[in-house]
Design an enzyme around this catalytic site. Sequence first.
Site, PDB file in Angstrom:
ATOM      1  N   GLY A   1      51.167  36.927  48.979  1.00 38.79           N
ATOM      2  CA  GLY A   1      52.566  37.323  48.805  1.00 38.79           C
ATOM      3  C   GLY A   1      52.900  38.617  49.514  1.00 38.79           C
ATOM      4  O   GLY A   1      54.017  39.129  49.385  1.00 38.79           O
TER       5      GLY A   1
ATOM      6  N   GLU B   1      53.486  39.585  41.409  1.00 41.40           N
ATOM      7  CA  GLU B   1      52.961  38.240  41.548  1.00 41.40           C
ATOM      8  C   GLU B   1      51.805  38.026  40.586  1.00 41.40           C
ATOM      9  O   GLU B   1      51.766  37.078  39.837  1.00 41.40           O
ATOM     10  CB  GLU B   1      52.499  38.152  42.995  1.00 41.40           C
ATOM     11  CG  GLU B   1      52.052  36.870  43.484  1.00 41.40           C
ATOM     12  CD  GLU B   1      51.694  37.035  44.948  1.00 41.40           C
ATOM     13  OE1 GLU B   1      52.598  37.060  45.782  1.00 41.40           O
ATOM     14  OE2 GLU B   1      50.513  37.148  45.253  1.00 41.40           O
TER      15      GLU B   1
ATOM     16  N   GLY C   1      49.476  44.236  44.850  1.00 42.65           N
ATOM     17  CA  GLY C   1      48.770  43.091  45.419  1.00 42.65           C
ATOM     18  C   GLY C   1      47.400  42.875  44.812  1.00 42.65           C
ATOM     19  O   GLY C   1      47.010  43.532  43.847  1.00 42.65           O
ATOM     20  N   VAL C   2      46.671  41.933  45.416  1.00 39.21           N
ATOM     21  CA  VAL C   2      45.312  41.657  44.960  1.00 39.21           C
ATOM     22  C   VAL C   2      44.377  42.716  45.532  1.00 39.21           C
ATOM     23  O   VAL C   2      44.728  43.433  46.446  1.00 39.21           O
ATOM     24  CB  VAL C   2      44.829  40.259  45.416  1.00 39.21           C
ATOM     25  CG1 VAL C   2      45.552  39.179  44.665  1.00 39.21           C
ATOM     26  CG2 VAL C   2      44.969  40.082  46.923  1.00 39.21           C
ATOM     27  N   GLY C   3      43.184  42.781  44.979  1.00 42.20           N
ATOM     28  CA  GLY C   3      42.155  43.646  45.543  1.00 42.20           C
ATOM     29  C   GLY C   3      41.863  44.841  44.665  1.00 42.20           C
ATOM     30  O   GLY C   3      42.611  45.191  43.754  1.00 42.20           O
ATOM     31  N   ASN C   4      40.735  45.450  44.991  1.00 41.81           N
ATOM     32  CA  ASN C   4      40.238  46.548  44.167  1.00 41.81           C
ATOM     33  C   ASN C   4      41.085  47.801  44.309  1.00 41.81           C
ATOM     34  O   ASN C   4      41.304  48.526  43.349  1.00 41.81           O
ATOM     35  CB  ASN C   4      38.791  46.846  44.570  1.00 41.81           C
ATOM     36  CG  ASN C   4      37.882  45.680  44.226  1.00 41.81           C
ATOM     37  OD1 ASN C   4      37.872  45.203  43.098  1.00 41.81           O
ATOM     38  ND2 ASN C   4      37.142  45.196  45.210  1.00 41.81           N
ATOM     39  N   VAL C   5      41.545  48.064  45.531  1.00 42.30           N
ATOM     40  CA  VAL C   5      42.306  49.295  45.748  1.00 42.30           C
ATOM     41  C   VAL C   5      43.652  49.226  45.016  1.00 42.30           C
ATOM     42  O   VAL C   5      44.046  50.149  44.310  1.00 42.30           O
ATOM     43  CB  VAL C   5      42.504  49.540  47.267  1.00 42.30           C
ATOM     44  CG1 VAL C   5      43.359  50.765  47.486  1.00 42.30           C
ATOM     45  CG2 VAL C   5      41.157  49.712  47.963  1.00 42.30           C
TER      46      VAL C   5
ATOM     47  N   LYS D   1      32.634  48.874  56.053  1.00 40.50           N
ATOM     48  CA  LYS D   1      31.228  48.584  56.375  1.00 40.50           C
ATOM     49  C   LYS D   1      30.432  49.878  56.649  1.00 40.50           C
ATOM     50  O   LYS D   1      29.862  50.072  57.729  1.00 40.50           O
ATOM     51  CB  LYS D   1      31.114  47.624  57.563  1.00 40.50           C
ATOM     52  CG  LYS D   1      31.857  46.290  57.350  1.00 40.50           C
ATOM     53  CD  LYS D   1      31.221  45.426  56.266  1.00 40.50           C
ATOM     54  CE  LYS D   1      32.057  44.188  55.969  1.00 40.50           C
ATOM     55  NZ  LYS D   1      31.816  43.631  54.642  1.00 40.50           N
TER      56      LYS D   1
HETATM   57  O1  0RQ Z   1      34.307  43.005  52.231  1.00 43.61           O
HETATM   58  O2  0RQ Z   1      33.185  43.106  50.036  1.00 43.61           O
HETATM   59  O3  0RQ Z   1      32.147  41.932  52.007  1.00 43.61           O
HETATM   60  O4  0RQ Z   1      32.315  44.433  51.979  1.00 43.61           O
HETATM   61  O5  0RQ Z   1      37.171  43.255  53.259  1.00 43.61           O
HETATM   62  O6  0RQ Z   1      37.887  44.979  51.168  1.00 43.61           O
HETATM   63  O7  0RQ Z   1      37.999  47.407  50.709  1.00 43.61           O
HETATM   64  O8  0RQ Z   1      37.199  45.831  48.846  1.00 43.61           O
HETATM   65  O9  0RQ Z   1      39.615  45.919  49.676  1.00 43.61           O
HETATM   66  O10 0RQ Z   1      39.582  44.331  47.636  1.00 43.61           O
HETATM   67  O11 0RQ Z   1      41.509  45.859  48.255  1.00 43.61           O
HETATM   68  O12 0RQ Z   1      40.966  43.790  49.631  1.00 43.61           O
HETATM   69  C1  0RQ Z   1      43.178  43.074  52.539  1.00 43.61           C
HETATM   70  C2  0RQ Z   1      41.258  41.720  51.687  1.00 43.61           C
HETATM   71  C3  0RQ Z   1      41.718  44.044  50.805  1.00 43.61           C
HETATM   72  C4  0RQ Z   1      43.248  42.160  50.172  1.00 43.61           C
HETATM   73  C5  0RQ Z   1      42.342  42.729  51.320  1.00 43.61           C
HETATM   74  C6  0RQ Z   1      36.291  44.044  54.065  1.00 43.61           C
HETATM   75  C7  0RQ Z   1      35.545  44.905  53.076  1.00 43.61           C
HETATM   76  C8  0RQ Z   1      35.349  43.922  51.921  1.00 43.61           C
HETATM   77  C9  0RQ Z   1      37.663  43.632  50.920  1.00 43.61           C
HETATM   78  P1  0RQ Z   1      32.876  43.127  51.500  1.00 43.61           P
HETATM   79  P2  0RQ Z   1      38.085  46.077  50.027  1.00 43.61           P
HETATM   80  P3  0RQ Z   1      40.414  44.990  48.685  1.00 43.61           P
HETATM   81  C10 0RQ Z   1      49.827  39.700  46.622  1.00 43.61           C
HETATM   82  C11 0RQ Z   1      49.317  40.454  47.798  1.00 43.61           C
HETATM   83  C12 0RQ Z   1      46.101  39.945  51.509  1.00 43.61           C
HETATM   84  C13 0RQ Z   1      46.877  39.270  50.413  1.00 43.61           C
HETATM   85  C14 0RQ Z   1      47.798  40.203  49.677  1.00 43.61           C
HETATM   86  C15 0RQ Z   1      43.989  40.875  50.597  1.00 43.61           C
HETATM   87  C16 0RQ Z   1      36.628  43.117  51.938  1.00 43.61           C
HETATM   88  O13 0RQ Z   1      44.178  43.134  49.808  1.00 43.61           O
HETATM   89  O14 0RQ Z   1      43.452  39.784  50.548  1.00 43.61           O
HETATM   90  O15 0RQ Z   1      47.995  41.346  50.017  1.00 43.61           O
HETATM   91  N1  0RQ Z   1      45.267  41.040  51.035  1.00 43.61           N
HETATM   92  N2  0RQ Z   1      48.418  39.676  48.633  1.00 43.61           N
HETATM   93  O16 0RQ Z   1      34.341  45.381  53.616  1.00 43.61           O
HETATM   94  C17 0RQ Z   1      36.250  44.401  58.477  1.00 43.61           C
HETATM   95  C18 0RQ Z   1      37.975  45.958  58.255  1.00 43.61           C
HETATM   96  C19 0RQ Z   1      37.891  45.776  56.826  1.00 43.61           C
HETATM   97  C20 0RQ Z   1      36.954  44.860  56.340  1.00 43.61           C
HETATM   98  C21 0RQ Z   1      38.055  45.740  54.667  1.00 43.61           C
HETATM   99  N3  0RQ Z   1      38.841  46.807  58.802  1.00 43.61           N
HETATM  100  N4  0RQ Z   1      37.143  45.251  59.025  1.00 43.61           N
HETATM  101  N5  0RQ Z   1      36.140  44.158  57.150  1.00 43.61           N
HETATM  102  N6  0RQ Z   1      37.079  44.862  54.994  1.00 43.61           N
HETATM  103  N7  0RQ Z   1      38.561  46.309  55.771  1.00 43.61           N
HETATM  104  C22 0RQ Z   1      48.791  38.969  45.749  1.00 43.61           C
HETATM  105  C23 0RQ Z   1      48.507  37.583  46.269  1.00 43.61           C
HETATM  106  O17 0RQ Z   1      48.917  37.261  47.315  1.00 43.61           O
HETATM  107  C24 0RQ Z   1      47.753  36.596  45.490  1.00 43.61           C
END
Ligand code: 0RQ
Length: 501
Positions: A386, A292, A267-271, A406
């Site tokens: 996705g 995707e 998926g998307v995101g840093n992790v 946070k």
């Molecule tokens: O915010 O940067 O302002 O501090 O959420 O969190 O830890 O950098 O994680 O970049 O892996 O994104 C779910 C958003 C994770 C992403 C999500 C805050 C955290 C930070 C991002 P800041 P991280 P990642 C196919 C798959 C849905 C779509 C998907 C996502 C920001 O994975 O958009 O999966 N997924 N698509 O601080 C409050 C919590 C938090 C929180 C994290 N529990 N409460 N804030 N954050 N956990 C690809 C496509 O569909 C295109």
Amino acid sequence: MSRITCPTLRPRVVTAAEAAAHIRNGDRVATSGFTGSGYPKLVPPALAAHAKAEHAAGRDFAVELWTGASTAPELDGILAEAGAVSRRLPFQSDPRMRQAINDGQTEYIDTHLSHSAQQAWFGFYGNLDVAVVEVAAILPNGLLVPGSSVGNSKTWLDLADRVILEVNEWHPRAYEGFHDVYYGTRRPPERLPIQLLESMQRIGDPYLRVDPEKVVAIVETNHPDRNLPFKPADADSQAIAAHLVDFLRHEIRVDRLPPSLLPLQSGVGNVANAVMANLADSEFEGLRAYTEVIQDGMLDLIDSGKLTSVSATAFSLSAERAEAFNANIESYKGRILLRTQEMSNHPEAVRRLGVVAINGMVEADIYGNVNSTHVMGSSIINGIGGSGDFARNAYLNFFVSNSRAKGGAISSIVPFASHIDHTEHDTQVLVTEQGLADLRGLSPVARARRIIASCAHPDFRDRLTDYLDRAIAANPHGRHTPHLLAEALSWHERFHATGQM
Ligand code: 0RQ
């Protein structure tokens, strides 16, 4: 040489402002673009300028905006800032668009990405007025060569009354041959099986089609995709990746996965990006991806030779990786295929191929319900994207996150998820830097014990166990999935009240 070699279409080249003038107040406008790649770059800013001028003159101006997925500041950002978007769908990630949605100014319809095209051609969202689609070239016969994404462009070109094309020379001309656009989709009950039996199989055409009669304007550009950098993988991401990779080894040992695994989705995101980078240092060979987006981590895997092929719908690369890819594009031919998002995320394909899906999450509750989209139940971050398409239909799915957010104020494992995108019935494996919880075949209370023990941060573990024990004690006739209803969301309320869960 010009990228527009079609004699019928060549005379329709105009300025961006002239093209934007074809878009009227109240129109439904659908654009190309998927996670920062392949979106139109000149018409949206011209449209935003027009909207601002209309507002200054005291007139209303707003459009509905449909895309493939998230775009970039010069599309989502600039239109949101101009107050020019009444309704947005599907996935978005721009800070200004997010603000407009969370302020209640822009309506947001967060559909699964595999559903967005078909629901549009089922007619669920109304008539589409204008498509604005970026391509790499227009061939002499009028066929279109897509660039760094395919997304929903095929559907938008099919459905729109009027079409504006942006031809962007930044995309290498050598993109021709990288795409597979499936034209076999039908409305039920005329649907046929999708004959996609192998992740790199071609089932469509290399080109997008457009009815030349509908093309009202063409704009020429040479502008790079947005291309945001990724955060370098920190110790927590490394730990998450290490747990996940160890688990894959275990699944191979017990013969639940073949040695070269099954097609991967990340998926998307840093992790999620860090997990891919970690696989590059592993012993796995002959990997494939049916996914995707192609992030930097996945390109690293191709470069290291670990990953033999990737089927996706778009790139989502940092600026350096995008430049390097464009310079060496020929060397990737045959190893990368970009499909419509309808096909890259298709439940039938994901189920048949047996995808191993890895997606980020915001929080999970003790029973395994996963929130991928909302902070404290109310504020959208990006959208479901996705993740649901893949998680529900995967052979094996993982949701990954740090155990805290946070600076430690928030636990990512909570008594009850404040918003649910993936239910406990879908979730198989949760991973945090603390460890991995394999939930397959476990009943709810057993899942809760395992999630708390393996994934929760030690700062929150005892309180989660205490909640579970009291919920069991308080529900003598409700011990299947016991909750303390008045307390279930109290952790989120406490965060609102004190800044600390
Ligand atoms: O915010 O940067 O302002 O501090 O959420 O969190 O830890 O950098 O994680 O970049 O892996 O994104 C779910 C958003 C994770 C992403 C999500 C805050 C955290 C930070 C991002 P800041 P991280 P990642 C196919 C798959 C849905 C779509 C998907 C996502 C920001 O994975 O958009 O999966 N997924 N698509 O601080 C409050 C919590 C938090 C929180 C994290 N529990 N409460 N804030 N954050 N956990 C690809 C496509 O569909 C295109």
